[in-house]
Design a protein around this motif. Structure first.
Motif, PDB file in Angstrom:
ATOM      1  N   LEU A  42       0.838  -1.200   0.000  1.00  0.00           N
ATOM      2  CA  LEU A  42       0.000   0.000   0.000  1.00  0.00           C
ATOM      3  C   LEU A  42       0.873   1.250   0.000  1.00  0.00           C
ATOM      4  O   LEU A  42       1.748   1.410   0.855  1.00  0.00           O
ATOM      5  N   ASP A  43       0.623   2.132  -0.942  1.00  0.00           N
ATOM      6  CA  ASP A  43       1.220   3.475  -0.957  1.00  0.00           C
ATOM      7  C   ASP A  43       0.171   4.406  -0.351  1.00  0.00           C
ATOM      8  O   ASP A  43      -0.808   4.773  -1.013  1.00  0.00           O
ATOM      9  N   LEU A  44       0.369   4.765   0.903  1.00  0.00           N
ATOM     10  CA  LEU A  44      -0.616   5.558   1.640  1.00  0.00           C
ATOM     11  C   LEU A  44      -0.341   7.042   1.441  1.00  0.00           C
ATOM     12  O   LEU A  44       0.783   7.495   1.610  1.00  0.00           O
ATOM     13  N   LYS A  53       5.485   3.772  -8.477  1.00  0.00           N
ATOM     14  CA  LYS A  53       6.317   3.741  -9.683  1.00  0.00           C
ATOM     15  C   LYS A  53       7.688   3.166  -9.379  1.00  0.00           C
ATOM     16  O   LYS A  53       8.213   2.324 -10.139  1.00  0.00           O
ATOM     17  N   GLU A  54       8.303   3.571  -8.263  1.00  0.00           N
ATOM     18  CA  GLU A  54       9.627   3.073  -7.906  1.00  0.00           C
ATOM     19  C   GLU A  54       9.588   1.587  -7.566  1.00  0.00           C
ATOM     20  O   GLU A  54      10.495   0.831  -7.927  1.00  0.00           O
ATOM     21  N   ILE A  55       8.544   1.152  -6.860  1.00  0.00           N
ATOM     22  CA  ILE A  55       8.430  -0.274  -6.530  1.00  0.00           C
ATOM     23  C   ILE A  55       8.275  -1.091  -7.806  1.00  0.00           C
ATOM     24  O   ILE A  55       8.910  -2.147  -7.976  1.00  0.00           O
ATOM     25  N   ALA A  56       7.425  -0.612  -8.724  1.00  0.00           N
ATOM     26  CA  ALA A  56       7.220  -1.328  -9.984  1.00  0.00           C
ATOM     27  C   ALA A  56       8.528  -1.469 -10.768  1.00  0.00           C
ATOM     28  O   ALA A  56       8.753  -2.473 -11.443  1.00  0.00           O
ATOM     29  N   LYS A  57       9.419  -0.478 -10.656  1.00  0.00           N
ATOM     30  CA  LYS A  57      10.712  -0.540 -11.347  1.00  0.00           C
ATOM     31  C   LYS A  57      11.686  -1.479 -10.645  1.00  0.00           C
ATOM     32  O   LYS A  57      12.502  -2.133 -11.292  1.00  0.00           O
ATOM     33  N   GLN A  58      11.591  -1.558  -9.294  1.00  0.00           N
ATOM     34  CA  GLN A  58      12.633  -2.253  -8.537  1.00  0.00           C
ATOM     35  C   GLN A  58      12.345  -3.709  -8.232  1.00  0.00           C
ATOM     36  O   GLN A  58      13.281  -4.516  -8.132  1.00  0.00           O
ATOM     37  N   VAL A  59      11.084  -4.067  -8.014  1.00  0.00           N
ATOM     38  CA  VAL A  59      10.767  -5.441  -7.607  1.00  0.00           C
ATOM     39  C   VAL A  59      10.795  -6.332  -8.845  1.00  0.00           C
ATOM     40  O   VAL A  59      10.054  -6.087  -9.804  1.00  0.00           O
ATOM     41  N   PRO A  60      11.644  -7.362  -8.859  1.00  0.00           N
ATOM     42  CA  PRO A  60      11.853  -8.127 -10.087  1.00  0.00           C
ATOM     43  C   PRO A  60      10.653  -8.948 -10.534  1.00  0.00           C
ATOM     44  O   PRO A  60      10.474  -9.184 -11.716  1.00  0.00           O
ATOM     45  N   GLU A  61       9.842  -9.417  -9.616  1.00  0.00           N
ATOM     46  CA  GLU A  61       8.658 -10.200  -9.969  1.00  0.00           C
ATOM     47  C   GLU A  61       7.418  -9.420  -9.551  1.00  0.00           C
ATOM     48  O   GLU A  61       7.475  -8.576  -8.652  1.00  0.00           O
ATOM     49  N   PRO A  62       6.289  -9.693 -10.151  1.00  0.00           N
ATOM     50  CA  PRO A  62       5.096  -8.900  -9.862  1.00  0.00           C
ATOM     51  C   PRO A  62       4.687  -8.951  -8.392  1.00  0.00           C
ATOM     52  O   PRO A  62       4.768  -9.982  -7.735  1.00  0.00           O
ATOM     53  N   CYS A  63       4.303  -7.793  -7.881  1.00  0.00           N
ATOM     54  CA  CYS A  63       3.647  -7.727  -6.583  1.00  0.00           C
ATOM     55  C   CYS A  63       2.343  -6.966  -6.807  1.00  0.00           C
ATOM     56  O   CYS A  63       2.140  -6.372  -7.863  1.00  0.00           O
ATOM     57  N   ARG A  64       1.477  -7.003  -5.832  1.00  0.00           N
ATOM     58  CA  ARG A  64       0.185  -6.328  -5.965  1.00  0.00           C
ATOM     59  C   ARG A  64       0.291  -4.947  -5.342  1.00  0.00           C
ATOM     60  O   ARG A  64       0.659  -4.821  -4.166  1.00  0.00           O
ATOM     61  N   LEU A  65      -0.021  -3.922  -6.108  1.00  0.00           N
ATOM     62  CA  LEU A  65       0.130  -2.554  -5.656  1.00  0.00           C
ATOM     63  C   LEU A  65      -1.233  -1.878  -5.508  1.00  0.00           C
ATOM     64  O   LEU A  65      -2.064  -1.920  -6.415  1.00  0.00           O
ATOM     65  N   SER A  66      -1.442  -1.264  -4.339  1.00  0.00           N
ATOM     66  CA  SER A  66      -2.615  -0.430  -4.098  1.00  0.00           C
ATOM     67  C   SER A  66      -2.132   0.929  -3.620  1.00  0.00           C
ATOM     68  O   SER A  66      -1.080   1.036  -2.976  1.00  0.00           O
ATOM     69  N   ALA A  67      -2.882   1.978  -3.930  1.00  0.00           N
ATOM     70  CA  ALA A  67      -2.486   3.329  -3.550  1.00  0.00           C
ATOM     71  C   ALA A  67      -3.730   4.133  -3.201  1.00  0.00           C
ATOM     72  O   ALA A  67      -4.749   4.049  -3.891  1.00  0.00           O
ATOM     73  N   ALA A  68      -3.643   4.901  -2.107  1.00  0.00           N
ATOM     74  CA  ALA A  68      -4.791   5.681  -1.636  1.00  0.00           C
ATOM     75  C   ALA A  68      -4.375   7.128  -1.420  1.00  0.00           C
ATOM     76  O   ALA A  68      -3.292   7.406  -0.904  1.00  0.00           O
ATOM     77  N   LEU A 108       2.951  -4.684   3.426  1.00  0.00           N
ATOM     78  CA  LEU A 108       3.819  -3.522   3.567  1.00  0.00           C
ATOM     79  C   LEU A 108       3.034  -2.262   3.227  1.00  0.00           C
ATOM     80  O   LEU A 108       2.237  -2.269   2.279  1.00  0.00           O
ATOM     81  N   ALA A 109       3.256  -1.200   3.996  1.00  0.00           N
ATOM     82  CA  ALA A 109       2.702   0.119   3.673  1.00  0.00           C
ATOM     83  C   ALA A 109       3.817   1.146   3.755  1.00  0.00           C
ATOM     84  O   ALA A 109       4.635   1.123   4.677  1.00  0.00           O
ATOM     85  N   ILE A 110       3.849   2.033   2.774  1.00  0.00           N
ATOM     86  CA  ILE A 110       4.834   3.121   2.743  1.00  0.00           C
ATOM     87  C   ILE A 110       4.081   4.443   2.649  1.00  0.00           C
ATOM     88  O   ILE A 110       3.125   4.572   1.888  1.00  0.00           O
ATOM     89  N   CYS A 111       4.528   5.410   3.450  1.00  0.00           N
ATOM     90  CA  CYS A 111       3.878   6.721   3.470  1.00  0.00           C
ATOM     91  C   CYS A 111       4.951   7.780   3.614  1.00  0.00           C
ATOM     92  O   CYS A 111       5.672   7.809   4.609  1.00  0.00           O
ATOM     93  N   ARG A 126      -4.083   3.770  13.416  1.00  0.00           N
ATOM     94  CA  ARG A 126      -4.862   2.597  13.839  1.00  0.00           C
ATOM     95  C   ARG A 126      -5.517   1.924  12.642  1.00  0.00           C
ATOM     96  O   ARG A 126      -5.579   0.689  12.557  1.00  0.00           O
ATOM     97  N   GLU A 127      -6.011   2.734  11.717  1.00  0.00           N
ATOM     98  CA  GLU A 127      -6.631   2.181  10.510  1.00  0.00           C
ATOM     99  C   GLU A 127      -5.594   1.463   9.650  1.00  0.00           C
ATOM    100  O   GLU A 127      -5.866   0.393   9.092  1.00  0.00           O
ATOM    101  N   LEU A 128      -4.407   2.019   9.573  1.00  0.00           N
ATOM    102  CA  LEU A 128      -3.354   1.352   8.817  1.00  0.00           C
ATOM    103  C   LEU A 128      -2.987   0.017   9.459  1.00  0.00           C
ATOM    104  O   LEU A 128      -2.819  -0.989   8.760  1.00  0.00           O
ATOM    105  N   ARG A 129      -2.878   0.001  10.770  1.00  0.00           N
ATOM    106  CA  ARG A 129      -2.565  -1.257  11.447  1.00  0.00           C
ATOM    107  C   ARG A 129      -3.662  -2.292  11.196  1.00  0.00           C
ATOM    108  O   ARG A 129      -3.382  -3.490  11.033  1.00  0.00           O
ATOM    109  N   ARG A 130      -4.899  -1.853  11.124  1.00  0.00           N
ATOM    110  CA  ARG A 130      -6.013  -2.780  10.848  1.00  0.00           C
ATOM    111  C   ARG A 130      -5.842  -3.469   9.503  1.00  0.00           C
ATOM    112  O   ARG A 130      -6.082  -4.677   9.369  1.00  0.00           O
ATOM    113  N   VAL A 131      -5.427  -2.700   8.477  1.00  0.00           N
ATOM    114  CA  VAL A 131      -5.361  -3.276   7.132  1.00  0.00           C
ATOM    115  C   VAL A 131      -4.040  -3.982   6.857  1.00  0.00           C
ATOM    116  O   VAL A 131      -3.904  -4.658   5.839  1.00  0.00           O
TER     117      VAL A 131
END
Length: 267
Positions: A42-44, A53-68, A108-111, A126-131
């Motif tokens: 999650l990109d919070l 964008k940076e994660i998509a460039k760096q992670v060699p295999e697909p991961c699932r990306l969400s952004a809010a 993982l969440a990055i903000c 608290r909401e971030l910890r929930r998800v």
């Protein structure tokens, strides 16, 4: 008659501030977060999507990306850039304190540079910890005080002198959560554990200081404060900002320290 397209604050933010400030910080946070293939990330408060964008460039295999993000203008730019780059992201317009995700969704969440602006900081954490899944990681950077951030000092002083206190307050808000103890207390109160907190300084640069000064003054979070001023007044404010950066000018270019607290914590 030719119509001139109005450049939005989000577009100006992306073109001027993201390459200088937010891309280097995104790389620093990703280095510390160590995203792995197959993780749901999650990109919070994603802004224009620099972390995704940076994660998509760096992670060699697909991961699932969400952004809010709460800003439709920021998300519009983020979606456009992601389409051009050819990577998939779940973009969501949402308040950080009311996330539309199920419990235990993310590894993982990055903000970056957003917690200080959340109206309900504890509620958002608290909401971030929930998800986050049990053992999931959260990595944040939060601007330190104005005294150790000379670029923001110069910007605030220029706005105070040429626009007014309200405009300067928009810059001071960027540095409104500088205390490391308060940050740690927020993460502890939200239920995070294994909290690591470090003051980190990045050396940032732009090849054209005048272009950066004009763009930074016209972008988030100050562009709306200058929008109603006559051109001469805007030029004077930008020039005062540039003058205030004098110690960090190298011929036409600009190099300055940018200091934040970095928090790494576990859900």
């Amino acid at each position: 008659m030719t119509m001139t397209k109005r450049i939005t604050f989000a577009e100006r933010y992306q073109s001027v501030l993201v390459p200088v400030i937010f891309e280097p910080w995104a790389r620093e946070l990703i280095r510390r977060a160590r995203p792995q293939s197959g993780e749901h990330i999650l990109d919070l408060a994603c802004g224009t999507g620099v972390v995704t964008k940076e994660i998509a460039k760096q992670v060699p295999e697909p991961c699932r990306l969400s952004a809010a993000d709460h800003s439709p203008d920021m998300l519009y730019v983020a979606r456009s850039l992601a389409r051009k780059a050819g990577f998939e992201v779940e973009w969501v317009e949402a308040d950080a304190a009311v996330l539309p995700f199920a419990d235990n969704s993310f590894d993982l969440a990055i903000c970056q540079q957003a917690l200080q602006f959340f109206p309900d900081k504890l509620g958002a954490l608290r909401e971030l910890r929930r998800v986050l899944k049990p053992g999931g990681r959260a990595v944040f950077c939060v601007q330190r005080e104005m005294a150790v951030n000379p670029m923001l000092q110069a910007q605030a002083a220029a706005l105070e002198a040429h626009v007014g206190a309200e405009a300067a307050a928009a810059v001071h808000a960027i540095c409104s959560l500088p205390d490391s103890s308060e940050l740690r207390d927020l993460f502890e109160a939200a239920g995070f554990r294994g909290i690591e907190l470090e003051s980190v300084s990045l050396e940032l640069e732009h090849p054209d200081a005048a272009a950066f000064a004009a763009g930074a003054m016209g972008g988030m979070h100050t562009g709306d404060k200058l929008a109603g001023l006559p051109d001469g007044a805007i030029d004077r404010a930008v020039q005062a900002f540039l003058t205030g950066l004098g110690d960090y000018l190298e011929a036409r270019s600009l190099r300055f320290p940018h200091v934040s607290n970095v928090v790494v914590a576990t859900a």
